[in-house]
Design a protein around this motif. Structure first.
Motif, mmCIF file in Angstrom:
data_model
loop_
_atom_site.group_PDB
_atom_site.id
_atom_site.type_symbol
_atom_site.label_atom_id
_atom_site.label_comp_id
_atom_site.label_asym_id
_atom_site.label_seq_id
_atom_site.Cartn_x
_atom_site.Cartn_y
_atom_site.Cartn_z
ATOM 1 N N ALA A 183 0.906 -1.197 -0.022
ATOM 2 C CA ALA A 183 -0.026 -0.042 0.089
ATOM 3 C C ALA A 183 0.895 1.246 0.001
ATOM 4 N N LEU A 184 1.992 1.373 0.976
ATOM 5 C CA LEU A 184 2.756 2.266 0.766
ATOM 6 C C LEU A 184 3.767 2.457 -0.400
ATOM 7 N N LYS A 185 4.098 1.418 -1.047
ATOM 8 C CA LYS A 185 4.621 1.244 -2.140
ATOM 9 C C LYS A 185 3.839 2.075 -3.215
ATOM 10 N N ASP A 186 2.691 1.656 -3.298
ATOM 11 C CA ASP A 186 1.704 2.208 -4.170
ATOM 12 C C ASP A 186 1.753 3.747 -4.316
ATOM 13 N N ILE A 187 1.840 4.365 -3.200
ATOM 14 C CA ILE A 187 1.968 5.720 -2.971
ATOM 15 C C ILE A 187 3.104 6.377 -3.993
ATOM 16 N N TYR A 188 4.291 5.776 -3.397
ATOM 17 C CA TYR A 188 5.450 6.219 -3.934
ATOM 18 C C TYR A 188 5.735 5.931 -5.340
ATOM 19 N N ALA A 189 5.195 4.771 -5.835
ATOM 20 C CA ALA A 189 5.355 4.165 -7.257
ATOM 21 C C ALA A 189 4.611 5.440 -8.154
ATOM 22 N N GLN A 190 3.976 6.424 -7.494
ATOM 23 C CA GLN A 190 3.169 7.227 -8.411
ATOM 24 C C GLN A 190 4.135 8.361 -9.185
ATOM 25 N N TRP A 191 5.517 8.654 -8.427
ATOM 26 C CA TRP A 191 6.713 9.180 -9.145
ATOM 27 C C TRP A 191 8.087 8.634 -9.008
ATOM 28 N N VAL A 192 8.034 7.754 -8.305
ATOM 29 C CA VAL A 192 9.471 7.145 -8.112
ATOM 30 C C VAL A 192 9.449 5.761 -8.859
ATOM 31 N N PRO A 193 10.677 5.550 -9.600
ATOM 32 C CA PRO A 193 10.628 4.379 -10.688
ATOM 33 C C PRO A 193 10.689 3.177 -9.453
ATOM 34 N N GLU A 194 10.392 2.197 -9.802
ATOM 35 C CA GLU A 194 9.946 0.850 -8.860
ATOM 36 C C GLU A 194 11.396 0.265 -8.507
#
Ligand code: NAD
Ligand code: UDX
Length: 480
Positions: A190-201
């Motif tokens: 869930a937290l990864k989904d937030i950051y993945a909106q602008w940070v490359p996976e």
């Protein structure tokens, strides 16, 4: 709509949440704090911290999906994800005083979360905390849980002040630690989904909780260690005629070492490096690892040595006394592009000069007079021999004046000390400054920002960290 609440509207909570709000328009972000004045400032045109680019980000989202509030409990109650970004300073009294992290603010935030929550929550450690803190937080939350499922994540912040927005837009990595259970993994995602909106996976690293907590302390210790290493070599440069800029460049060209964080200076400051290393030292001691603790302690000892070496250099160069002499201090913040003075080397340098009865005139483009007077009125905390903080003598504080202009600060001065690398100090009219100073006019550059040859040609006697010494300085007593 996912709802985020961040407890703590400081140097980390404010900018981090503003960037999350900007990059995730479908997420509602509320930053809460117990400090009414801080929240009022976040809601005004005069933000409580100076950070390049921050105003712009806040203006774009505030009132849309970014809010600042003192209604802590309401927003914690409503949130799905709660970031805790409260301060975690070094303890100044009691067990572990001078080293251990003071988790009072963290614990009170955790207890409040437990009290007000009525639905499942992901609680994110954003503050820098000792390894294993998540375990303690989990105990506080689950012992009061009323059947609520709490997932604790560690998501330490790596931004640096002065470049916070650029760092948040384009982080080297985002680190998320969580429990390796199905619920834990779901929370990490869930937290990864937030950051993945602008940070490359590939820049989002997931680890277990303890690795994430410890990585933050280790990263700061490694960064500070580089500075102490280059500062230690700077002392040897001055003794031998080597030039620290040339040495650091040659060393940093090795791709295994790299060029960053090798700028010799009057010492590192800021709210993180010293605090986090002391915390690491304490954890090592508590885990029966005195050799490891001593290794990291040395990073701070060299930093203290560098600051006192600088003071000694100033005093010994000026005929072994600065009593009654006006010394202009240019720069008080712990680095450029911030108004933050926490643990700034300028505090120790100014106190050292005041100890020799200098009259100090300080100019910093972002630090207020009130802040400077406050900083100089408390004695340094001795982390090896913790005692209660004593106020500085009122006479010493009277020897300090603050000016809002570098020319005013340097007028009639015997010497200038550059203690922060503000860009404007490179552009000053040093001929004009020289003309208005006492002679011989000394300039001590604690940040290696000025053109030494140009200043020497004007007539200054110049000292810069780790640079070959002026003939004048060579004749003065050795500095230890
Ligand atoms: P800060 O002092 O600027 O902000 C902390 C805020 O938390 C304060 O405004 C305080 O009023 C608030 N607060 C404390 N207890 C509270 C409570 N119970 N409820 C609501 N608000 C509360 O600190 P900071 O510089 O933002 O640092 C926060 C954490 O982040 C620290 O653990 C620090 O080590 C870590 N960190 C800081 C930096 C940095 O550059 N400053 C970088 C990375 C990590
Ligand atoms: C640091 C870490 O860099 C950041 O990743 C972490 O999240 C918080 O702590 P910060 O303290 O804001 O950030 O600034 P930083 O740029 O690291 O500088 C810290 C101190 O070291 C400053 O006083 C700076 O002037 C000094 N410094 C830095 C040097 O003396 N030489 C250098 O080469 C680099």
């Amino acid at each position: 709509m996912v709802k985020i609440c961040c407890i703590g509207a400081g140097y980390v909570g404010g900018p981090t949440m503003a960037v999350i709000a900007l990059k995730c328009p479908a997420v509602e972000v509320v930053v809460v704090d117990i400090s009414v004045s801080r929240i009022n400032a976040w809601n005004s045109d005069q933000l409580p911290i100076y950070e390049p680019g921050l105003d712009d980000v806040v203006k774009q989202c505030r009132g849309k999906n970014l809010f600042f509030s003192t209604d802590v409990e309401k927003h914690v109650y409503e949130a799905d994800i709660i970031f805790v970004s409260v301060n975690t300073p070094t303890k100044t009294r009691g067990l572990g005083a001078g080293k251990a992290a003071d988790l009072t603010y963290w614990e009170s935030a955790a207890r409040m979360i437990a009290d007000v929550s009525k639905s499942d929550k992901i609680v994110v450690e954003k503050s820098t905390v000792p390894v294993k803190t998540a375990e303690a937080i989990e105990k506080i939350l689950t012992h009061n849980s009323k059947g609520i499922n709490y997932q604790i994540l560690s998501n330490p912040e790596f931004l640096a002040e002065g470049t916070a927005i650029a760092d948040l837009f384009n982080p080297d990595r985002v680190l998320i630690g969580g429990r390796e259970t199905p619920d834990g993994k779901k929370a990490v995602q869930a937290l990864k989904d937030i950051y993945a909106q602008w940070v490359p996976e590939d820049r989002i690293i997931t680890t277990n909780l303890w690795s994430a907590e410890l990585s933050k302390l280790a990263a700061n210790a490694f960064l500070a260690q580089r500075i102490s290493s280059v500062n230690a070599i700077s002392a040897l440069c001055e003794a031998t005629g080597a030039n620290i800029t040339e040495v650091a460049y040659s060393v940093g060209k090795d791709s295994r070492i790299g060029p960053k964080f090798l700028n010799a200076s009057v010492g590192f400051g800021g709210s993180c490096f010293q605090k986090d290393i002391l915390n690491l030292v304490y954890i090592c001691e508590c885990n029966g690892l005195p050799e490891v603790a001593n290794y990291w302690k040395q990073v701070i000892k060299i930093n203290d040595y560098q600051k006192s070496r600088f003071v000694n250099r100033v005093v010994s160069s000026m005929f072994n006394t600065v009593s009654g002499k006006k010394i202009a201090v240019l720069g008080f913040a712990f680095k450029k592009d911030t108004g933050d003075t926490r643990e700034t080397p300028a505090i120790d340098v100014c106190k050292g000069l005041l100890g020799d009865k200098a009259a100090i005139s300080i100019y910093d483009p972002q630090v207020t007079e009130d802040q400077i007077q406050r900083d100089l009125s408390l004695n340094k905390f001795d982390w090896d021999h913790p005692i209660h903080l004593q106020p500085m003598s009122p006479t010493a504080v009277k020897q300090v004046s603050v000016s809002w202009d570098a020319y005013e600060a340097t007028k009639g001065a015997h010497a200038i000390c550059i203690l922060t690398e503000w860009d404007e100090f490179k552009e000053l009219d040093y001929e004009r400054i020289y003309d208005n100073m006492q002679k011989p006019a000394f300039l001590f550059d604690g940040r290696n920002v000025i053109d030494l040859e140009k200043l020497r040609a004007i007539g200054f006697i110049v000292y810069a960290i780790g640079k070959p010494l002026d003939p004048w300085l060579k004749d003065m007593p050795a500095v230890a």
